[in-house]
Design a protein around this motif. Structure first.
Motif, short mmCIF file in Angstrom:
data_model
loop_
_atom_site.label_atom_id
_atom_site.label_comp_id
_atom_site.label_asym_id
_atom_site.label_seq_id
_atom_site.Cartn_x
_atom_site.Cartn_y
_atom_site.Cartn_z
N ASN A 75 -3.49 10.46 -3.22
CA ASN A 75 -3.73 9.20 -3.90
C ASN A 75 -3.48 8.04 -2.95
O ASN A 75 -2.50 8.07 -2.18
CB ASN A 75 -2.79 9.02 -5.10
CG ASN A 75 -3.19 9.83 -6.31
OD1 ASN A 75 -4.31 10.28 -6.42
ND2 ASN A 75 -2.27 10.02 -7.22
N TYR A 76 -4.33 7.03 -3.02
CA TYR A 76 -4.12 5.78 -2.30
C TYR A 76 -3.92 4.69 -3.34
O TYR A 76 -4.71 4.57 -4.29
CB TYR A 76 -5.33 5.44 -1.41
CG TYR A 76 -5.26 4.01 -0.92
CD1 TYR A 76 -4.41 3.67 0.12
CD2 TYR A 76 -6.00 3.01 -1.54
CE1 TYR A 76 -4.31 2.35 0.55
CE2 TYR A 76 -5.91 1.70 -1.12
CZ TYR A 76 -5.06 1.36 -0.08
OH TYR A 76 -4.95 0.07 0.33
N ARG A 122 -2.92 0.45 -4.08
CA ARG A 122 -2.65 -0.92 -3.65
C ARG A 122 -1.94 -1.60 -4.82
O ARG A 122 -2.48 -1.64 -5.94
CB ARG A 122 -3.92 -1.68 -3.27
CG ARG A 122 -3.60 -3.01 -2.57
CD ARG A 122 -4.83 -3.77 -2.10
NE ARG A 122 -5.51 -4.34 -3.25
CZ ARG A 122 -6.71 -3.96 -3.71
NH1 ARG A 122 -7.38 -3.00 -3.12
NH2 ARG A 122 -7.24 -4.54 -4.76
N GLN A 126 0.82 -1.20 0.00
CA GLN A 126 0.00 0.00 0.00
C GLN A 126 0.86 1.26 0.00
O GLN A 126 1.96 1.26 0.55
CB GLN A 126 -0.90 0.03 1.23
CG GLN A 126 -1.87 -1.14 1.28
CD GLN A 126 -2.72 -1.07 2.52
OE1 GLN A 126 -3.65 -0.26 2.57
NE2 GLN A 126 -2.40 -1.88 3.51
N ALA A 150 0.39 5.80 0.05
CA ALA A 150 -0.40 7.03 0.03
C ALA A 150 0.56 8.14 -0.38
O ALA A 150 1.68 8.21 0.11
CB ALA A 150 -0.99 7.31 1.40
#
Length: 123
Positions: A96-97, A99, A73, A75
């Motif tokens: 923005n995030y 994965r 993950q 950020a």
């Protein structure tokens, strides 16, 4: 690529305007929740969408200001500076995030002030 490599490359390619290679960073079954464009599923859908991106902006820079990565993950807080072909300028802070799975972006969500983008958004 590990998560940090993918995130670094994401911003490098965006700032180079290499949207085809940028889309290649995403998984085939990627999901993006984009504040202006909405819910986007699939790499091919994203590729078709990004094909028109150069028609919207004469210049586009998305500069990371703060990056946090933990495992798969990430950020990122960044700042967009862009100019439309009509000469309108856009300045916006973004969060923005990400994965990342198996070296590809599996999920992306972005959040930003949408007001600066009104000049280029469809009416």
């Amino acid at each position: 690529m590990n998560t940090r490599d993918v995130i670094t490359r994401y911003y490098e390619l965006a700032n180079q305007g290499d949207w085809s290679s940028w889309v290649d960073l995403f998984a085939v079954d990627q999901v993006t929740d984009e504040q202006l464009a909405g819910h986007i599923e699939g790499q091919q859908t994203l590729r078709e969408m990004m094909a028109g991106f150069p028609d919207m902006y004469a210049s586009f820079q998305n500069v990371p200001r703060h990056v946090v990565i933990e495992g798969e993950q990430a950020a990122v807080v960044s700042h967009i500076s862009a100019t439309t072909h009509q000469g309108e300028t856009i300045e916006a802070d973004v969060a923005n995030y990400f994965r990342v799975t198996d070296g590809r972006i599996a999920y992306l969500a972005n959040f930003h002030d949408s007001v600066p983008f009104r000049a280029v958004s469809p009416a």
